[in-house]
Enzyme design. Structure first.
Site, PDB file in Angstrom:
ATOM      1  N   ASP A 187      52.739  35.310  43.338  1.00 19.51           N
ATOM      2  CA  ASP A 187      52.945  36.690  42.919  1.00 19.51           C
ATOM      3  C   ASP A 187      52.283  37.697  43.854  1.00 19.51           C
ATOM      4  O   ASP A 187      51.492  38.526  43.450  1.00 19.51           O
ATOM      5  CB  ASP A 187      52.364  36.820  41.499  1.00 19.51           C
ATOM      6  CG  ASP A 187      52.542  38.208  40.919  1.00 19.51           C
ATOM      7  OD1 ASP A 187      53.586  38.815  41.168  1.00 19.51           O
ATOM      8  OD2 ASP A 187      51.621  38.680  40.216  1.00 19.51           O
TER       9      ASP A 187
ATOM     10  N   GLU B 213      40.752  34.142  35.884  1.00 17.99           N
ATOM     11  CA  GLU B 213      41.661  35.293  35.842  1.00 17.99           C
ATOM     12  C   GLU B 213      41.883  35.690  34.401  1.00 17.99           C
ATOM     13  O   GLU B 213      42.006  34.823  33.524  1.00 17.99           O
ATOM     14  CB  GLU B 213      43.049  34.961  36.427  1.00 17.99           C
ATOM     15  CG  GLU B 213      43.121  34.908  37.918  1.00 17.99           C
ATOM     16  CD  GLU B 213      44.542  34.640  38.433  1.00 17.99           C
ATOM     17  OE1 GLU B 213      45.512  35.055  37.757  1.00 17.99           O
ATOM     18  OE2 GLU B 213      44.658  34.033  39.504  1.00 17.99           O
TER      19      GLU B 213
HETATM   20  C1  BDP Z   1      48.367  34.483  37.707  1.00 20.83           C
HETATM   21  C2  BDP Z   1      48.400  34.216  39.216  1.00 20.83           C
HETATM   22  C3  BDP Z   1      48.286  35.518  40.010  1.00 20.83           C
HETATM   23  C4  BDP Z   1      49.246  36.532  39.450  1.00 20.83           C
HETATM   24  C5  BDP Z   1      48.899  36.806  37.996  1.00 20.83           C
HETATM   25  C6  BDP Z   1      49.792  37.873  37.373  1.00 20.83           C
HETATM   26  O1  BDP Z   1      47.362  33.344  39.579  1.00 20.83           O
HETATM   27  O2  BDP Z   1      48.527  35.253  41.372  1.00 20.83           O
HETATM   28  O3  BDP Z   1      49.273  37.720  40.185  1.00 20.83           O
HETATM   29  O4  BDP Z   1      49.096  35.602  37.304  1.00 20.83           O
HETATM   30  O5  BDP Z   1      50.875  37.513  36.923  1.00 20.83           O
HETATM   31  O6  BDP Z   1      48.938  33.453  36.996  1.00 20.83           O
HETATM   32  O7  BDP Z   1      49.426  39.023  37.382  1.00 20.83           O
END
Ligand code: BDP
Length: 651
Positions: free
Chosen positions: A207, A540
């Site tokens: 992404d 994240e």
């Molecule tokens: C996570 C990915 C990250 C994406 C994020 C998103 O690790 O690279 O940008 O989702 O969707 O799963 O914002």
């Protein structure tokens, strides 16, 4: 507390010496010294994208043979920068295939006339496959973006009468295949009722926008012909003494002597040694502490290495100075220890892109981002999802920002990506990452991948091998990968030292239902911890907010929703961080560009800062939180104040 002896420096420091990297040669950062010079080739290069049907016209017509302008029109292309956003042509923005860069340079006389001088061409990164010619001679090929590569070009430049004019041509292909990192696929659209003949698209499984080109500096530098090729440093602490283990590799001759001195921050010599390996003892050493963890963070010594050698052309000497931070690390069942104290990662995930330069390295952006990190009270980031420029890590060393160093193992989403060719390449990429970044005290953990399809058996084996290889390369640091699989399905979690979890409750699942976050997050943590008894980082979490969108009660894409979602996560993080959760990294530090899709509004808007680095409401929330956590976890306990803003609530 059962101490997991995965990464105790004291026990393993010496091991590192014996573990030679599989790659030949070092990759020391080029520096100026009494024996070394550097000449940056940043600025305007000539550029052409090969729009021919098979993208191979440049090879068929041998564009590298003569100046690029002679084989057709060229564009001015700034280096470093991604080429995508520079022009006005949409086809260039979206280009897939070979692009050609060229630059001419005249070398200083002493580089070409003194045969005891070695001249090296170094490319900071070229995404993703590169071929380099100098004066039409094929010098070098490299696979993989985001990492440096170089060639000794002395033979080519030390041949004739003055002036020595070099023409450097670099062809770069940004095509992603099932065996590149990140992987991708090319899809030909064969329905001629909808697409012209030969029409294809590049599919990617990650992404962020696949920015490409010469995104970091290109430079020439010199060393003597007998030279310090590599230095590997590990550190440990014994009572109040710091121990600095060094290993030095020299190339060019076996007849040499090495003197080693360790200088403190005031330039006072605190220890010295000789020879290619040894241990320096520093009584009463100042340790390298992360930002906000200690009153005196980020203390750096300098390891000065002086080489003298005899060559057939006479004596030569070489000098290199390496910044060294003395610190220890260990991982227990529930803690991440730095210098024997529990460390809590309160930080961010980043990307390297911003405005028209794409992922091009940029000093103002670098300094701005560090000012924002310090403003925020962030003590860590992950280099999501690829190794960042070396200058970024140097800043982290200097400011005490802790780094989880991630390789470009992102988008490993399909079963066919877990094949032997990819595995071999992935291991090699880890060798290049470790070789480049091993001496940075800020780097405390390697991440070999982001969200691979780790529920697959084949991925389990693949990741096990990459992790084992990385540990063999560097037994001193923990190794992880970042997962979004469930605790019961993940096949590779048994091999990591720290569990890194991504989750997007109330965003990609049960969207709009903030009230479910606490329940779902608690379940996530408890299941993972019960299964593995390893420390966990929430690597994240986040929500999209378009700066300036407001709504109360909060709705998705508003600043209020982003803030409320974070608040719900924080309730659970606060319960678990006193137990086994050792970190939280917001997704994302700043908005960033992605491919076009109906799910993205001019890129991903999960930044707490905009792409122009202005704060959204969530930035203030995180700022308050990070400073609060910092003040709870500081050694020796004392209250830290934001050094950044006079009008801040925290000064
Ligand atoms: C996570 C990915 C990250 C994406 C994020 C998103 O690790 O690279 O940008 O989702 O969707 O799963 O914002």
């Amino acid at each position: 507390m059962a101490l997991r002896t995965l990464v105790a420096w004291s026990a393993l420091g010496l091991l590192l010496w014996r573990c030679a990297l599989a790659l030949q040669g070092g990759m020391l950062y080029p520096q100026e010294s009494p024996s070394r010079e550097r000449k940056e080739l940043d600025g305007l290069w000539s550029f052409r994208a090969d729009f021919s049907g098979n993208r191979r016209r440049g090879f068929e017509e041998q564009w590298y043979r003569r100046p690029l302008r002679e084989s057709g029109p060229t564009l001015d292309m700034p280096v470093p920068s991604s080429f995508n956003d520079i022009g006005q042509d949409w086809h260039l923005w979206d280009f897939v295939g070979w692009v050609w860069y060229e630059r001419e340079v005249i070398l200083p006389e002493r580089w070409t006339q003194d045969l005891r001088t070695r001249v090296v061409l170094r490319i900071g990164s070229a995404h993703s496959y590169a071929i380099v010619w100098v004066n039409g001679v094929d010098m070098l090929e490299h696979e993989g973006g985001y990492l440096p590569f170089e060639a000794d070009i002395s033979n080519l430049v030390q041949v004739g009468p003055l002036p020595s004019r070099l023409r450097i041509t670099i062809a770069i292909n940004n095509t992603l295949t099932p065996t590149t990192l990140p992987p991708g696929t090319i899809q030909y659209m064969n329905d001629t009722s909808k697409y012209p003949k030969g029409y294809f698209v590049q599919n990617i499984y990650f992404d962020f926008f696949n920015y490409a080109g010469l995104q970091r500096s290109v430079l020439l530098y010199t060393t003597p012909t007998t030279y310090i090729d590599d230095i590997t440093v590990t550190t440990s602490v014994e009572q109040d003494s710091g121990l600095v283990n060094y290993q030095i590799s020299v190339k060019g001759s076996n007849l040499f002597e090495l003197e080693v001195r360790l200088l403190d921050a005031e330039n006072k010599v605190v220890a010295n040694g000789t020879g290619t390996q040894g241990q320096l003892k520093v009584p009463g050493a100042s340790l390298w502490w992360p930002y906000l963890m200690h009153e005196r963070p980020a203390y750096l010594y300098s390891l000065e290495v002086r080489l003298t050698a005899q060559t057939s052309l006479g004596p030569v000497s070489d000098f290199y100075s390496l910044p060294v931070g003395i610190r220890t690390m260990a991982v227990t069942e529930s803690q991440f220890l730095i210098n024997g104290k529990p460390f809590y990662f309160h930080g961010v995930n980043k990307h390297e892109d911003a405005d028209i330069r794409g992922k091009g390295f940029d000093w103002p952006l670098l300094v701005k981002d560090f000012n924002l990190l310090r403003w925020l009270g962030a003590n860590a980031f992950r280099t999501s999802h690829y190794p960042y420029a070396e200058e970024v890590l140097q800043m982290c060393d200097r400011h005490g920002i802790v780094v989880i160093d991630e390789c470009p193992g992102v988008g490993l989403a399909l079963p066919q990506f877990f094949n032997n060719v990819s595995l071999h390449h992935h291991m090699r990429v880890m060798e290049e990452v470790v070789r480049r970044d091993k001496n940075h005290p800020a780097v405390v953990m390697w991440s070999v991948a982001n969200e691979p399809a780790s529920h697959l058996e084949s991925a389990g084996y693949y990741l096990k091998m990459v992790i084992a290889h990385t540990k063999a390369l560097d037994p001193s640091r923990p190794v992880t990968f970042v997962t979004k699989s469930s605790y019961s399905a993940d096949k590779a979690a048994p091999y990591v030292d720290v569990i890194c979890l991504n989750s997007y409750y109330s965003w990609y699942h049960d969207f709009g239902h903030l009230e479910l976050i606490q329940r779902q997050l608690t379940t996530q943590f408890e299941n993972w911890y019960k299964t593995y008894q390893k420390p966990i980082i929430q690597s994240e979490y986040g929500a999209e907010a378009i700066a300036g969108f407001h709504q109360d009660p909060p709705l998705m894409f508003t600043e209020e929703y982003q803030k409320s979602l974070l608040e719900q996560y924080h309730v659970v993080l606060d319960q678990k961080r006193r137990k086994y959760v050792v970190g939280e990294l917001i997704w994302n530090f700043a908005d960033f560009m992605t491919e076009q899709s109906p799910l993205r509004v001019l890129g991903n808007k999960k930044g707490i800062f905009t792409r122009q680095r202005q704060p959204k409401s969530a930035a203030f929330l995180l700022r308050e939180r990070y400073w609060k956590i910092a003040n709870e976890t500081r050694y020796p306990h004392s209250v830290a104040k934001s050094q950044c803003l006079e009008n801040s609530a925290f000064t």
